[in-house]
Design a protein around this motif. Structure first.
Motif, PDB file in Angstrom:
ATOM      1  N   GLU A 107       0.808  -1.106  -0.034  1.00 47.68           N
ATOM      2  CA  GLU A 107       0.093  -0.046   0.021  1.00 47.68           C
ATOM      3  C   GLU A 107       0.681   1.283   0.058  1.00 47.68           C
ATOM      4  OE1 GLU A 107      -4.019   1.266   2.231  1.00 47.68           O
ATOM      5  OE2 GLU A 107      -2.570   0.642   3.315  1.00 47.68           O
ATOM      6  N   THR A 132       1.688 -10.217   6.005  1.00 44.92           N
ATOM      7  CA  THR A 132       1.349  -8.838   6.697  1.00 44.92           C
ATOM      8  C   THR A 132       1.434  -9.268   8.287  1.00 44.92           C
ATOM      9  OG1 THR A 132      -0.422  -8.385   5.281  1.00 44.92           O
ATOM     10  CG2 THR A 132      -0.726  -7.549   7.246  1.00 44.92           C
ATOM     11  N   ARG A 173      -3.090  -2.888   7.466  1.00 44.55           N
ATOM     12  CA  ARG A 173      -2.780  -3.749   6.110  1.00 44.55           C
ATOM     13  C   ARG A 173      -1.598  -3.332   5.665  1.00 44.55           C
ATOM     14  NH1 ARG A 173      -7.356  -1.177   2.227  1.00 44.55           N
ATOM     15  NH2 ARG A 173      -6.056  -1.936   0.675  1.00 44.55           N
TER      16      ARG A 173
END
Length: 322
Positions: free
Chosen positions: A19, A83, A95
């Motif tokens: 991300e 993760t 996340r």
């Protein structure tokens, strides 16, 4: 998420980004060990045979043979547990991966498989990380190299039974497998051809770096770059390739086949939603089959059968994620 056919015995080029393209997969020794361990565990558990894998700070690439049409389960488990492990190592939470669907690019022919292995191996150099992969402190492997053994991360409880009834082993070994196809070639001949293609991709990457006046971070700067650092590079908007093939005829046939498959899937989904539980979904349906046990039609025959590769123009495949 966009539905896509998942077939047995496909070779796929897999990619996913962190991300915001943050450097959260930075090649710290403990993170490298954790990711290597999970790759070893889940490739064996799902029988996904990798031929190449490279893990950079903000994304990874892998080329793997999916014998049982289980790639979505493999990537689901790998991403979720990565993760957890990386967050545990660094005392973080939340996340890690971006919200886009994991990239699954179907490699049509054996030659396309070798090209994507070469791309995967040369990606560190193309990204300006290192001038020689041997200098990289992280994971970059391909078929022909020795297996690597990793230790169980401390955050994985060896006494807690996993969902599949097994326990986390003390060690796990990550092996790269010979790519599918090329049955007429010996291991030595195929390795030589793969080395030739890797060398070509590496030369291209080094030339591009030189032309843009750039250099290489090198291992010390890689490890010194903050995990919060966000990488930037040009990305063409809206490109999400599903097929890679130099044979233009085969590539066009496969894309048309996939478009027809998606149309059939949508028709079936709407019928199922309207209450028809006997509707057949097209062969290759994955999520609806796993979640709702829908009926799936037999594998269609014939599948795309284009002209031989030598009669097709030599054009570049769909662009792959960097």
């Amino acid at each position: 998420m966009r539905p896509r056919p998942i077939y047995e015995e496909d070779t796929l080029f897999l990619s996913r980004r962190v991300e915001h393209r943050e450097n959260r997969l930075r090649a710290d020794a403990e993170v490298v060990n954790g990711i290597g361990y999970l790759l070893a565990v889940y490739t064996e558990e799902h029988n996904v045979k990798l031929s190449a894998v490279t893990v950079l700070g903000d994304h990874y690439h892998a080329v793997g043979f999916d014998e049982g049409a289980v790639t979505p389960a493999f990537t689901r488990d790998l991403h979720a547990r990565t993760t957890y492990v990386v967050n545990s190592i660094n005392g973080e939470s939340g996340r890690m991966w971006d919200g886009r669907q994991t990239s699954h690019v179907r490699l049509e022919e054996p030659s396309d498989i070798l090209d994507e292995i070469a791309y995967t191996v040369a990606n560190l150099i193309a990204a300006g990380m290192v001038e020689d992969n041997d200098d990289y402190p992280g994971i970059v492997m391909h078929w022909g190299q020795e297996p690597q053994t990793y230790k169980r991360p401390a955050c994985l409880n060896p006494n807690r039974k996993r969902a599949n009834g097994t326990y986390w082993a003390a060690e796990a070994t990550l092996t790269m497998y010979r790519p599918a196809g090329f049955e007429e070639m010996s291991d030595q001949q195929l390795a030589a051809e793969l080395d030739r293609r890797i060398a070509g991709k590496v030369d291209e990457a080094k030339l591009a770096t030189k032309e843009r006046g750039g250099g290489y971070l090198g291992p010390d700067k890689i490890l010194a770059t903050p995990r919060s650092h966000r990488f930037t590079s040009f990305e063409a908007e809206g490109i999400s390739p599903t097929v890679a093939a130099k044979n233009a005829v085969r590539r066009i046939a496969r894309l048309a086949f996939n478009a027809d498959w998606r149309a059939q899937h949508e028709d079936s989904r709407l019928e199922f939603k309207a209450g028809n539980r006997d509707v057949d979904f097209p062969y290759g349906t994955y999520q609806m089959r796993v979640l709702y046990n829908v009926n799936v039609a037999p594998r269609p025959e014939p599948e795309p059968d284009p002209e031989p590769a030598e009669s097709a123009p030599d054009v570049a495949p769909e662009p792959a994620p960097t």
